[in-house]
Design a protein around this motif. Structure first.
Motif, PDB file in Angstrom:
ATOM      1  N   MET A   1      19.072 -12.207   7.272  1.00  0.00           N
ATOM      2  CA  MET A   1      19.490 -12.921   6.070  1.00  0.00           C
ATOM      3  C   MET A   1      20.446 -14.043   6.434  1.00  0.00           C
ATOM      4  N   THR A   2      20.259 -15.184   5.796  1.00  0.00           N
ATOM      5  CA  THR A   2      21.142 -16.329   5.974  1.00  0.00           C
ATOM      6  C   THR A   2      21.922 -16.570   4.691  1.00  0.00           C
ATOM      7  N   CYS A   3      23.158 -16.954   4.847  1.00  0.00           N
ATOM      8  CA  CYS A   3      24.010 -17.253   3.695  1.00  0.00           C
ATOM      9  C   CYS A   3      24.587 -18.656   3.849  1.00  0.00           C
ATOM     10  N   ILE A  31      26.424 -11.532   9.655  1.00  0.00           N
ATOM     11  CA  ILE A  31      25.297 -12.250   9.077  1.00  0.00           C
ATOM     12  C   ILE A  31      25.347 -13.698   9.564  1.00  0.00           C
ATOM     13  N   TYR A  33      25.567 -17.519   8.788  1.00  0.00           N
ATOM     14  CA  TYR A  33      26.094 -18.262   7.647  1.00  0.00           C
ATOM     15  C   TYR A  33      26.468 -19.687   8.041  1.00  0.00           C
ATOM     16  N   LEU A  54      16.890 -22.271   1.772  1.00  0.00           N
ATOM     17  CA  LEU A  54      16.959 -20.812   1.775  1.00  0.00           C
ATOM     18  C   LEU A  54      15.730 -20.190   1.118  1.00  0.00           C
ATOM     19  N   ASN A  57      15.130 -14.177  -0.076  1.00  0.00           N
ATOM     20  CA  ASN A  57      15.851 -13.052   0.526  1.00  0.00           C
ATOM     21  C   ASN A  57      17.204 -13.461   1.103  1.00  0.00           C
ATOM     22  N   ASP A  58      17.507 -14.755   1.079  1.00  0.00           N
ATOM     23  CA  ASP A  58      18.791 -15.238   1.577  1.00  0.00           C
ATOM     24  C   ASP A  58      19.807 -15.255   0.431  1.00  0.00           C
ATOM     25  N   THR A  59      20.953 -15.889   0.673  1.00  0.00           N
ATOM     26  CA  THR A  59      22.009 -15.951  -0.342  1.00  0.00           C
ATOM     27  C   THR A  59      22.628 -17.341  -0.364  1.00  0.00           C
ATOM     28  N   PRO A  81      17.154 -18.276  -3.696  1.00  0.00           N
ATOM     29  CA  PRO A  81      17.875 -17.008  -3.566  1.00  0.00           C
ATOM     30  C   PRO A  81      18.775 -16.778  -4.774  1.00  0.00           C
ATOM     31  N   ARG A 116      24.083  -6.172  -2.773  1.00  0.00           N
ATOM     32  CA  ARG A 116      23.044  -7.055  -3.312  1.00  0.00           C
ATOM     33  C   ARG A 116      22.490  -6.552  -4.652  1.00  0.00           C
TER      34      ARG A 116
END
Length: 282
Positions: A1-3, A31, A33, A54, A57-59, A81, A116
């Motif tokens: 996951m990328t934020c 994570i 980021y 994004l 599934n990312d944020t 996201p 989440r």
């Protein structure tokens, strides 16, 4: 996951060392980021690129006040996201709707990224503008302009704004409001609210007295008791509202605290699924 974390340093309670603080918090969460700072000129472009970059599934996190957060929600697409809203404004009305009593931003960040829990937000739509908490209509909303000037560190100019608003205390009913069932009201002040307790419609409070004493009494009652049963307030639940004005000037409106002047006639529509956010509510 990328934020991706977007920080607006101009927001009311975002500290000067915000980037360092959030970098420290994220470093403990293992994570990937990226932290980006924005100004009013770059906010929309930065958020648009983040939504494009994004996956669902990312944020996308934004540390800001209500106005910048609303911009992020407006730009959200079906494949975007969910948005993680970190409280960074003065009032944080929208953040409180999302997170409830959890107002500490590190706790919000950690809770949302680890658990989440996703929440769908309803909104109101009026003249192309969305509001996620409440819309106020009538002359008294002009006080919001003075508030914004005061927040910018210009108290004398804020006082001047109030004094120059010559019709502020003219409470002659000028709004004609029609609900979806055809009921019609004449009023000088109206509040329309998006409440989680009413999941499929607006709640509206309509005030029609021309007495400043009555207005003050109703305001005090609304502060210390349920506004829905305050004297002088008509409480209705509706999915649409039509608003017209018997004068030729625009209607003064605040949407989630931001002031606008909107031309009549106006139609408000309830939007049940407008945005997806992560919530720190348990």
């Amino acid at each position: 996951m990328t934020c991706i974390v977007v920080v607006n340093p101009a927001s009311g309670s975002v500290p000067e060392n915000a980037v360092d603080l959030i970098d420290t918090e994220l470093a403990h969460l293992s994570i990937s980021y990226d932290i980006q700072t924005v100004s009013s000129d770059t906010l929309q472009d930065t958020l648009s690129r983040a939504h494009e970059t994004l996956s669902a599934n990312d944020t996308l996190a934004i540390w800001s006040g209500d106005g910048s957060l609303a911009c992020a929600l407006e730009l959200q697409r079906d494949n975007s996201p969910p948005i993680l809203a970190l409280p960074g404004g003065t009032m944080n009305m929208l953040h409180k709707r999302i997170h409830g009593d959890v107002t500490d931003w590190p706790a919000v960040l950690k809770n949302c990224l680890e658990n989440r829990n996703e929440l769908e937000l309803a909104s109101g739509l009026i003249s192309g503008h969305r509001f996620y908490v409440g819309a106020l209509f009538g002359k008294l909303t002009q006080l919001a302009r003075a508030r914004e000037i005061g927040r910018q560190g210009q108290p004398l100019k804020a006082v001047g704004e109030v004094l120059n608003t010559t019709d502020l205390l003219d409470l002659t009913p000028e709004l004609v409001i029609t609900s979806e069932d055809g009921n019609e009201f004449q009023a000088n002040t109206m509040g329309v609210f998006v409440e989680d307790t009413v999941p499929d419609a607006f709640e509206a409070g309509i005030f029609s007295s021309i007495s400043m004493l009555d207005l003050t009494t109703a305001a005090l009652e609304a502060l210390f008791m349920d506004w829905r049963i305050a004297d002088g307030v008509d409480h209705i639940i509706t999915r649409t509202l039509n608003v017209s004005c018997d004068t030729d000037h625009p209607i003064h409106v605040t949407l989630d605290g931001e002031p606008y002047d909107l031309e009549c006639p106006l139609k408000l529509e309830f939007q049940p699924r407008s945005a997806r956010v992560l919530t720190a509510r348990q």
